[in-house]
Motif scaffolding. Structure first.
Motif, PDB file in Angstrom:
ATOM      1  N   GLU A  20      36.057 120.921 -12.884  1.00 10.78           N
ATOM      2  CA  GLU A  20      35.157 121.649 -13.618  1.00 10.78           C
ATOM      3  C   GLU A  20      33.817 122.099 -12.954  1.00 10.78           C
ATOM      4  O   GLU A  20      33.525 123.000 -13.297  1.00 10.78           O
ATOM      5  N   ARG A  24      32.727 125.866 -13.097  1.00 11.62           N
ATOM      6  CA  ARG A  24      31.439 126.025 -13.827  1.00 11.62           C
ATOM      7  C   ARG A  24      30.381 126.884 -13.052  1.00 11.62           C
ATOM      8  O   ARG A  24      29.965 127.871 -13.345  1.00 11.62           O
ATOM      9  N   ALA A  38      27.665 128.054 -20.223  1.00 10.23           N
ATOM     10  CA  ALA A  38      28.036 126.985 -21.323  1.00 10.23           C
ATOM     11  C   ALA A  38      29.178 127.632 -22.300  1.00 10.23           C
ATOM     12  O   ALA A  38      30.264 126.935 -22.597  1.00 10.23           O
ATOM     13  N   ASP A  39      28.851 128.748 -22.797  1.00 12.99           N
ATOM     14  CA  ASP A  39      29.531 129.391 -23.809  1.00 12.99           C
ATOM     15  C   ASP A  39      30.774 129.791 -23.357  1.00 12.99           C
ATOM     16  O   ASP A  39      31.848 129.461 -23.954  1.00 12.99           O
ATOM     17  N   GLN A  42      33.308 126.824 -22.647  1.00  9.74           N
ATOM     18  CA  GLN A  42      33.876 126.189 -23.849  1.00  9.74           C
ATOM     19  C   GLN A  42      35.161 127.012 -24.004  1.00  9.74           C
ATOM     20  O   GLN A  42      36.402 126.423 -24.145  1.00  9.74           O
ATOM     21  N   SER A  45      37.638 126.038 -21.103  1.00 11.48           N
ATOM     22  CA  SER A  45      38.415 124.868 -21.324  1.00 11.48           C
ATOM     23  C   SER A  45      39.491 124.866 -22.198  1.00 11.48           C
ATOM     24  O   SER A  45      40.473 124.099 -22.061  1.00 11.48           O
ATOM     25  N   LEU A  46      39.427 125.514 -23.311  1.00  4.41           N
ATOM     26  CA  LEU A  46      40.386 125.626 -24.513  1.00  4.41           C
ATOM     27  C   LEU A  46      41.540 126.355 -23.942  1.00  4.41           C
ATOM     28  O   LEU A  46      42.852 125.905 -24.083  1.00  4.41           O
TER      29      LEU A  46
END
Length: 177
Positions: A20, A24, A38-39, A42, A45-46
């Motif tokens: 991660e 990132r 960060a958006d 998300q 990650s999904l």
């Protein structure tokens, strides 16, 4: 939950947690702000979670995650292009390609820097990290250190040089320079 599902979930979490920070950092290089990264993360990650069952070889998780991050970032940027001026797709493709190519070198540098930070005395490490914390003013950190702002900047410069030299030595010892 059947044992196989639990094993798959644990494998995903181990692989995701290990990779991660690199994913990132990759996303962060492609989008304008930390909040944007960060958006995007998300969404990344999904998608990784939902499609993990399609991954054939767990050893290729990092490469796969970078691919997902690339497509999710490009989709996010396309959506945002309606809102403001953004880079063209060609430029984004070039940045994405170069970021992927440079990731192993950058990862080694991050690990070396983290190791060098760990070697600092705790009070010094805290001050260095505080100086780079988001939404923290240097005046506040200088006061916390008991130094004037100018003296703190001089101290911080010496610490940066010290960390850079340490990182360079570590990378050289590992044959990465």
């Amino acid at each position: 939950m059947p044992p196989n599902d639990q094993t798959q979930n644990e494998l995903f979490l181990r692989l995701f947690t290990a990779n991660e920070p690199a994913v990132r950092a990759y996303v962060r290089r492609l989008v304008p702000t930390r909040d944007d990264a960060a958006d995007v993360m998300q969404g990344v990650s999904l998608v990784l979670w939902r499609k993990f069952g399609e991954l054939d070889d767990p050893n290729s998780f990092r490469k796969w995650a970078f691919g997902v991050a690339r497509y999710e970032t490009l989709a996010w940027l396309r959506d945002k292009s309606r809102d403001r001026l953004v880079l063209s797709d060609d430029v984004l493709q070039t940045i994405a390609h170069e970021s992927t190519r440079d990731e192993s070198r950058l990862s080694a540098q991050r690990e070396a820097l983290e190791g060098c930070l760990e070697k600092l005395p705790q009070d010094q490490r805290k001050l260095v990290l505080a100086a780079y914390a988001p939404d923290v003013g240097i005046v506040q950190v200088a006061k916390q250190s008991g130094r004037t702002v100018n003296a703190f900047y001089q101290w911080l410069h010496r610490m940066r040089v010290r960390l850079m030299e340490c990182t360079h030595r570590v990378l050289q010892a590992e044959g990465l320079l």
